[in-house]
Design a protein around this motif. Structure first.
Motif, short mmCIF file in Angstrom:
data_model
loop_
_atom_site.label_atom_id
_atom_site.label_comp_id
_atom_site.label_asym_id
_atom_site.label_seq_id
_atom_site.Cartn_x
_atom_site.Cartn_y
_atom_site.Cartn_z
N MET A 47 -31.22 30.04 32.79
CA MET A 47 -32.48 29.52 32.23
C MET A 47 -32.62 28.03 32.52
N THR A 48 -31.48 27.34 32.57
CA THR A 48 -31.53 25.89 32.76
C THR A 48 -31.73 25.53 34.24
N LEU A 66 -38.11 34.55 33.15
CA LEU A 66 -37.57 35.20 31.95
C LEU A 66 -36.47 36.15 32.43
N PRO A 67 -35.21 35.84 32.13
CA PRO A 67 -34.13 36.72 32.60
C PRO A 67 -34.08 38.04 31.83
N TYR A 103 -30.98 34.39 27.19
CA TYR A 103 -29.80 33.54 27.11
C TYR A 103 -30.22 32.21 26.48
N LEU A 104 -30.09 32.12 25.16
CA LEU A 104 -30.58 30.92 24.47
C LEU A 104 -29.42 30.26 23.72
N TYR A 105 -29.59 28.98 23.43
CA TYR A 105 -28.60 28.29 22.59
C TYR A 105 -28.80 28.76 21.16
N ARG A 106 -27.78 29.42 20.62
CA ARG A 106 -27.92 30.04 19.30
C ARG A 106 -28.14 29.01 18.20
N PHE A 107 -27.66 27.78 18.45
CA PHE A 107 -27.72 26.78 17.38
C PHE A 107 -29.04 26.02 17.36
N LEU A 108 -29.85 26.19 18.40
CA LEU A 108 -31.15 25.50 18.42
C LEU A 108 -32.19 26.38 17.75
N SER A 109 -33.17 25.75 17.10
CA SER A 109 -34.27 26.53 16.53
C SER A 109 -35.24 26.87 17.66
#
Lengths: 608, 375
Positions: free
Chosen positions: A204-205, B108-109, B113-119
């Protein structure tokens, strides 16, 4: 829709618990005992913070801030409780924890402000700072540091002399936190990058307009800024607690003086030189030549070690004063100290001595000797030349008058051995001053505050190098291997001074890495041609250790914490050299190598 | 391969554009091959072999295939995440790793795959920064996107606490934050409830109407059938069939007549007529509604009755900033959106099926395109 309760109502419940719990703690302290009261108050504070976190679960935008504020209120109440019950030391420690945590919060806000720009590098750096304070492992290590610094004074032995305690606090506070922050840096860098690659987040990055090197630089920048914040907090905490400790009661006036003149200061050390250096070097050269002629085999086997042994032997011999003889040592370059002292009240030089007694079978408790400064007896009291009687195996500091230094800035120190014949012995003992720190002159060359800041700068530069190593390792290895490789490099850098001695880098005649490679290869070939294959293999294996040490920067070359805690000046030139070698050149080289690999790497998950 | 002339007009004809973009080709792959190697550099698996693809400006292009057919590998090569073993790729007329082309791509994969700690808001802010969006623009777009994907009420919750579908919505929002010209969506509806899936399909159709190019990689055959202008079907790392949906799906030997419900007498009469023409194999049946249609109707009814939910809401209208398919810097110059052309002649099929029986607003342009009617 469920209307969430107002923030003040949510906060009210844990605060009510705090109020009631504090009253119970007070009652316990009065009725049962202060210890029980402290335990109850601590439990109430922890419960209050936990409840606040639970209460604000439904309003995530308030959760962290509200919990932090309520936890701070609970901690302040606990401090007040401790103060009222006379536990000032514990209260100071807890207040320190509150102060450090608040400083951390403000510092993070500052970093966010600094990283408010809109570029790829800044975006990645911001995310890694957020990761540092929101992931359990890194947050745990950061909290350990923030708690350790204020609570370390509680662990000190209060019967110890004050200047030792101050010294201990300085070296442990900065030394231990330096190690923990290095581990934090490695875990954070490897966890963040390997986590990105393994989870697929990196897809994504990196599909965004971001070069791969920008991603790596962003990670490094975020970690370096977080380290800067932590080092600043540790520095502020340590400076505060060292000042508080230094202000407490000393054992005696000498102890008090030692705090300000030997610890909280910045001194330069001068090693003695022979009165005639040319003659001294010629004597060593002759001895080496003699050895070469007498034992050609031993010399040929390891000429570097043979030379080093001869030099050491001569050094010890030269630092030794035999019975009923005198030795003269010259300290040059004291003109600056003399000029600096001219207009101030500080008119002394410090002579540091660490005497050892030899040639006896019984332990000598003390050694006796007399001193002359530029051929004049010193000290003279009531017309008599007073002899020095000092315990062995300890470091002593004698204050010498700065006027004794001659116009050229030289000071000739003459020492006469005046040991008496011990009971049961037939001859007196020799006195040896350990080469290195056993005989040297120290003089003040700066203030503690500047030295402290330079020390923090060196600590931070080392952390940025660790961050660069960890980022580089994580960009081309999996998580366990990246952490392992980073730890190996860090441990090698940390123990480089010891490893160099132990692994025998200096056993080679050549001092350069390439020279030693050629030398090793030549000697391995010779050994192999004599069918001494095991020795040839050992010779070649030494190449690996040479390479490892050559590739790793030596932290021991810049032992800032050691110097600071012993009151030695950390020159700005050392900080710049550290910045150049450890902070710039090494990370740049390792970063370029990592980028070259990362640029060509297929970013697929290791599981696929 | 089946050729087609079902293309939209390319709005970008300005001089100085990269060659392929000027030709209206946003993705071009020629002889694309990828062989994965093991630790000892021995060839382990040939994931993609000799793939040729050409996705033209404004097309919604479907990439179909079973698991392991090489779809995701192809997409990752197009995005520059992995390097092809051989073959050439041009994305928006540039190399896949070129930063200038990435500025105009949304991705969009297959999993979020996102950072779980970010809102949700912080996540979009993070990706917005990577696109170098100025603070004001970033904030406005985040507001619009959060409303669009129905997460504005939970924007401060950490993404780690989200359900898979909600994470998917965040993923979709991040793929649109740069107002991309080329949108690459890998399984966009996986993990979404039918309402969300329908919204995403509507959104894709709407983006297609606005001139965006969409590369859609999916297992959902109905999604492809509903949305795509062209389809490539992959198997074993190769493209086995390529063409428009109509070309690929037309059944030349069958005719369907759809009318209002007929009484048995009329059915018998029709059968008689057909038998007179020598057609004795006739199936007469009551058509069934699609499950999607039924589900959407129930949810819509529940919502109308004011039932509460703690999850994602239905989402709002398409964010205003998702404009016509030009480069961001040129967007102002090329508005309004290009005219949609549906000039494909029928290729023999006479059956007409209703496409979207959802309760939401009917996407007339989409229906027009799929039914080959002129708008």
């Amino acid at each position: 829709m469920n209307r969430p309760a107002q923030p003040w109502r949510r906060a009210g419940r844990p605060l009510l618990l705090l109020a009631v719990g504090s009253l119970v703690a007070e009652a316990c302290a009065r009725g049962v005992g202060v210890g029980i009261g402290i335990v109850v108050q601590a439990c109430v504070a922890a419960l209050c913070a936990w409840w606040a976190w639970r209460e604000f679960q439904a309003t995530p935008q308030w959760r962290r801030k509200a919990t932090a504020v309520i936890a701070t209120v609970a901690a302040v109440v606990a401090v007040w409780f401790l103060v009222r019950h006379g536990r000032l030391l514990e209260a100071t420690g807890l207040a320190g924890v509150i102060g450090m945590a608040t400083g951390c919060w403000l510092g993070l806000a500052g970093i966010h402000l600094l990283l408010s720009g809109s570029t790829g590098v800044i975006g990645v750096a911001r995310a890694v700072v957020d990761e540092a304070v929101r992931m359990r492992v890194s947050l745990g290590l950061a909290m350990l540091v923030l708690v350790l610094v204020p609570t370390l004074p509680l662990a000190l032995d209060h019967s110890e002399r004050l200047h030792y305690r101050v010294q201990f606090l300085l070296s442990w506070s900065l030394g231990v936190t330096g190690v923990i922050l290095s581990l934090l840096t490695i875990v954070l860098a490897c966890g963040s990058i390997c986590g990105d690659i393994d989870s697929g987040r990196i897809h994504m990055t990196l599909v965004k307009p971001l070069q791969r090197w920008e991603y790596l630089v962003g990670k490094w920048l975020g970690i370096a800024l977080f380290d800067l914040l932590m080092v600043a907090l540790v520095g502020a905490g340590t400076a505060t607690f060292v000042r508080l400790l230094a202000g407490t009661e000393a054992t005696d006036p000498q102890d008090r003086a030692a705090v300000t003149e030997q610890v909280l200061t910045a001194r330069i050390a001068l090693d003695p030189e022979p009165a005639n250096p040319v003659e001294y070097d010629a004597a060593i050269a002759a001895a080496i030549q003699q050895l070469e002629e007498d034992e050609p085999d031993a010399f040929e086997r390891n000429p570097g070690a043979a030379r080093r042994r001869i030099r050491q032997e001569y050094d010890w011999q030269w630092h030794t004063v035999t019975p009923d003889t005198v030795s003269t040592y010259v300290f040059r370059g004291l003109g600056d100290a003399k000029r600096r002292a001219a207009g101030t009240a500080d008119t002394t030089l410090q002579l540091q001595l660490k005497p050892r007694a030899y040639n006896v079978e019984v332990d000598l408790a003390d050694v006796r000797f007399a001193i002359w400064l530029n051929d004049r007896p010193w000290p003279v009291m009531d017309g008599d030349h007073v002899e020095q009687i000092l315990p062995t195996q300890a470091v002593h500091v004698l204050d010498l008058p700065v006027e004794a230094v001659d116009e050229e800035g030289n000071l000739r120190l003459t020492i006469a051995n005046r040991n008496l014949v011990p009971d049961g012995e037939t001859k007196p003992t020799t006195i040896t001053f350990s080469p290195g720190d056993g005989l040297r002159i120290l003089h003040r060359a700066g203030g503690f505050d500047g030295n402290f800041i330079r020390c923090l700068a060196v600590v931070w530069i080392k952390l940025t190098m660790v961050a660069a190593v960890a980022v580089a390792a994580a960009s081309c290895l999996g998580l366990p291997m990246a952490i392992l490789a980073s730890l190996v490099v860090y441990a090698t850098a940390l123990g480089s001074g010891f490893l160099r001695d132990a692994l025998g880098l200096y056993n080679m005649v050549s001092t350069s890495f390439l020279g030693s490679v050629v030398e090793r290869a030549g000697r391995a070939a010779t050994l192999a041609s004599e069918f001494r294959f095991y020795e040839a293999f050992r010779m070649l294996f030494g190449f690996v250790t040479d390479l490892a040490l050559w590739l790793t920067p030596a932290f021991s070359d810049f032992d800032a914490v050691g110097r600071l805690s012993t009151g030695m000046l950390i020159p700005a030139s050392d900080v710049l050299a550290c910045l150049w070698r450890i902070g710039l050149i090494y990370p740049l080289v390792i970063g370029l190598a990592a980028w070259a690999l990362f640029e060509r790497r297929d970013l697929i998950r290791s599981s696929t | 391969m089946i050729a087609t002339d079902n293309e939209r007009q390319d709005p970008e004809t300005a001089p100085g554009r990269p060659v392929d973009a000027a030709d209206g080709v946003d993705i071009k792959c020629a002889g694309l091959t990828k062989t994965f190697r093991d630790f000892w550099l021995r060839p382990r698996v040939r994931a993609v072999e000799g793939v040729d693809l050409e996705v033209r400006r404004g097309q919604i292009y479907g990439l179909l295939g079973p698991n392991g057919s090489g779809k995701s590998t192809t997409i990752k090569m197009i995005l520059g995440l992995i390097s092809p073993t051989s073959g050439r790729i041009a994305v928006l007329g540039r190399r896949p790793r070129d930063v200038a082309s990435k500025q105009r791509i949304g991705y969009l994969p297959e999993e979020s795959y996102l950072y779980r700690f970010l809102s949700a808001r912080e996540t979009l802010d993070y990706y917005g920064r990577l696109f170098r969006l100025p603070t004001r623009v970033r904030r406005e777009r985040i507001d619009m996107l959060l409303e669009m994907v129905g997460l504005d009420a939970v924007e401060h919750r950490p993404v780690g606490e989200f359900s898979k579908g909600m994470q998917r919505r965040v993923g979709l929002a991040q793929s649109l934050i740069n107002d991309p010209q080329l949108l690459i969506l890998d399984e966009p509806t996986s993990g979404m409830d039918p309402v969300g899936a329908k919204q995403i399909k509507d959104l894709i159709a709407d983006l297609g109407r606005r001139g965006k190019t969409v590369l859609l990689c999916t297992h959902q055959l109905s999604d492809v059938e509903d949305l795509c202008d062209r389809v490539a079907i992959m198997f074993g790392g190769r493209v086995r069939a390529e063409g428009t949906c109509d070309e690929l799906l037309a059944q030349e030997d069958c005719t369907t007549i759809r009318t209002a419900a007929l009484p048995p007498a009329v059915v018998a009469e029709v059968r008689g007529v057909l038998e007179r023409h020598g057609i004795d194999s006739v199936d007469v049946e009551r058509p069934r509604r699609r499950m999607e249609s039924l589900f959407l109707e129930i949810v819509e009814q529940a919502r109308a009755e004011g039932a509460r939910t703690s999850g994602a809401t239905s989402g709002g209208r398409v964010a205003d900033f998702l404009r016509s398919g030009a480069a961001p810097s040129e967007a102002a110059a090329v508005e309004p959106a290009p005219q949609v052309e549906s000039a494909t002649p029928t290729t023999g099929a006479t059956a007409v099926e209703p496409v979207a029986e959802a309760t939401g607003p009917v996407d007339t342009a989409l229906i027009d395109r799929l039914t080959n009617r002129q708008p």
